[in-house]
Write an enzyme that holds these catalytic residues in place. Sequence first.
Site, mmCIF file in Angstrom:
data_model
loop_
_atom_site.group_PDB
_atom_site.id
_atom_site.type_symbol
_atom_site.label_atom_id
_atom_site.label_comp_id
_atom_site.label_asym_id
_atom_site.label_seq_id
_atom_site.Cartn_x
_atom_site.Cartn_y
_atom_site.Cartn_z
ATOM 1 C CB ALA A 21 7.508 4.148 -0.930
ATOM 2 C CB ILE A 52 4.587 -0.072 0.937
ATOM 3 C CG1 ILE A 52 3.652 -0.059 0.942
ATOM 4 C CG2 ILE A 52 5.223 1.541 -0.042
ATOM 5 C CD1 ILE A 52 2.887 0.625 1.650
ATOM 6 C CB CYS A 53 9.494 -0.771 -3.238
ATOM 7 S SG CYS A 53 11.272 -0.372 -3.238
ATOM 8 C CB VAL A 54 12.129 1.876 1.021
ATOM 9 C CG1 VAL A 54 13.280 1.959 0.404
ATOM 10 C CG2 VAL A 54 12.533 4.046 1.288
#
Lengths: 101, 101, 139, 139, 130, 130
Positions: free
Chosen positions: E82, E77-79
Amino acid sequence: MSMLHTVNKSPFNNDALSKCLQCAQPGSSILFIEDGVYASREGTTFTDSVKEALKDKQVYVLQPDLDARGMNSSLIDGIKTVDYSGFVDLTTEHDSVQSWL
Amino acid sequence: MSMLHTVNKSPFNNDALSKCLQCAQPGSSILFIEDGVYASREGTTFTDSVKEALKDKQVYVLQPDLDARGMNSSLIDGIKTVDYSGFVDLTTEHDSVQSWL
Amino acid sequence: MSDAEQITKKFMYINRKAPYGTIYAWESLEVVLIAAAFDQDISLAFIDDGVYQLTKGQKTEAIGLKNFSATYRALGDYDIQKIYVEKESLETRGLTLDDLQHLVYEDEDDDYAEKDSIKLVSADELGKIMEEQNVVLSF
Amino acid sequence: MSDAEQITKKFMYINRKAPYGTIYAWESLEVVLIAAAFDQDISLAFIDDGVYQLTKGQKTEAIGLKNFSATYRALGDYDIQKIYVEKESLETRGLTLDDLQHLVYEDEDDDYAEKDSIKLVSADELGKIMEEQNVVLSF
Amino acid sequence: MKFGILVNEGPYQHQASDTAYNFVKSALEKGHEIYRVFFYHDGVNNGTRLTSPPQDDRNVVDRWSALAKENDLDMVICVAAAQRRGIVDQGEMERNGKDASNIAEGFRISGLGQLVEAGIQSDRLVVFGD
Amino acid sequence: MKFGILVNEGPYQHQASDTAYNFVKSALEKGHEIYRVFFYHDGVNNGTRLTSPPQDDRNVVDRWSALAKENDLDMVICVAAAQRRGIVDQGEMERNGKDASNIAEGFRISGLGQLVEAGIQSDRLVVFGD
């Protein structure tokens, strides 16, 4: 190099198919998925341009998405149906994939 | 009864504006917001149909959304700009609101 | 640049959506900025409403969103030199290159001369360039 | 029905999106089913890709999404009698009313005779009906 | 063949996550390798363990978690995406002073470099979105 | 005048929530009443307290919470849409056996009837979506 273009939008509500047809080169393939499958039907305002594409490109449609939408009948002659396994095969048989989102 | 129609989609990528123009009755108003503001510009393939609508409807555009998109110049003659306060006023001045999403 | 161990691929980032109405334009740019660090062969394409991303004079204070239009001008500093704008998409929208920001890069092979990054191409020309790519990311 | 205390408004639910590709069609239907309990004057409109919501023969097993097409046939039981389908949207898509499900309701003012719920209307006719509404919900 | 997968939309709202899931499942069944599934934009919302979809519908999140477990998938998941949307693991919870985490089993949060790397290392990158 | 507001998209991905916020703020400044703001579809994602957007960007969730506090706004998240997408308050957490909640201040979870009621009770219902 040959490319697989996927189109997941209804042609009636988005430019994706129109632009895909302008960009896609002879010998490349186009796969309709999700709401993109509506383009595979005879008798719509996009039927002629899809038939034009069939002259020098392969056109595929994802059967599960056709089934879901009750669009099984009146498929344009020359369009081939694939399932998810066939979708995977199409990506490996082409050098790259462009998703027209 | 008079209606306010809002259009928040670019006309180039969605049917919303086209269908709105077909449905909107004389005397009603149309407000372009968000990506809908691109329809307010001179020189596009939609300019003529917006000008046609101006003959018997009021057409407005949300200035903050125009500014954000750098679309301040070349506004079609007759389109009025409003800010959020003007948007609120338009909803109270009409009997109902239809959002073309 | 030419590390024998390293894979270099041709990456194209395709932008077909207008800015601000949705976040795709901005988050796509975030990927490009990160990608620039990977020494790959990068190009960007702006098609359909994507051409609106490059317009001059964007002022977002009143809508309350962050204005990221200046970031496109920084792409040259990230050594991103190939920015394709599709001709018909501009025409349909009544736009010319003059309505877009002037994007440049310094060509290190030509005494760091400042050169235009934007190349105006037809859909067919763009289609040919797309086919040369190894990876196409669309947002 | 005619409780003097109660406000009765004309509600129209406008559907312009295809089913399954996005959730709007289904979640719109969920609102309509709840709304039916409020004794308001309800109508539904299917425009543009929204007409695809009503097609016959939807089978969703292979995509793994819930098939909600049977729910449209239940609308009559919820006393929803006015379902407008926009003519040109059908034509553009090469569809006729025969491609859509047959939706009916029982008319209590006519000895519970079964009547067609779907009315084919032009965009202009639909525009006039829209103007008569107090509340228009679009999904 | 080695695939990288990019999922740009959240669960339920768009079919993108469903199509990506069916594609990945089929690719694995055919003996292909999935180098990484990267979740970007609203796609990060596929990684919350707090969903409770109706009994008669598919469970998009659990289905990804199960597929990852069975096949040792790397689901990232892309930080940045997110943080904007409220998908939080233990580390993000502490870093951003949040009082809860919601990440689902089998997902991890990391940077956009992981997407670029997937493009470099995979034979094919396939994008699912809206 | 009394307004009902429907927000159909989540924060950041679409501008709908921003436009709705600016509209509501302006309506309140002009002395109008906001009967209810109803969050549906991905709009429910406006109600998570777990977001940490970048410092130089607006904080969509906090902004709604603050506006609600100042003006005693009724902000309702649709329970069915919330269950699909993982927006959880204390009650939903217990009911669905979840180990965390993520609802933000000023939001409450309730049924779709609250949307219909907003349509009945408000003078104008305005929809913001995609």
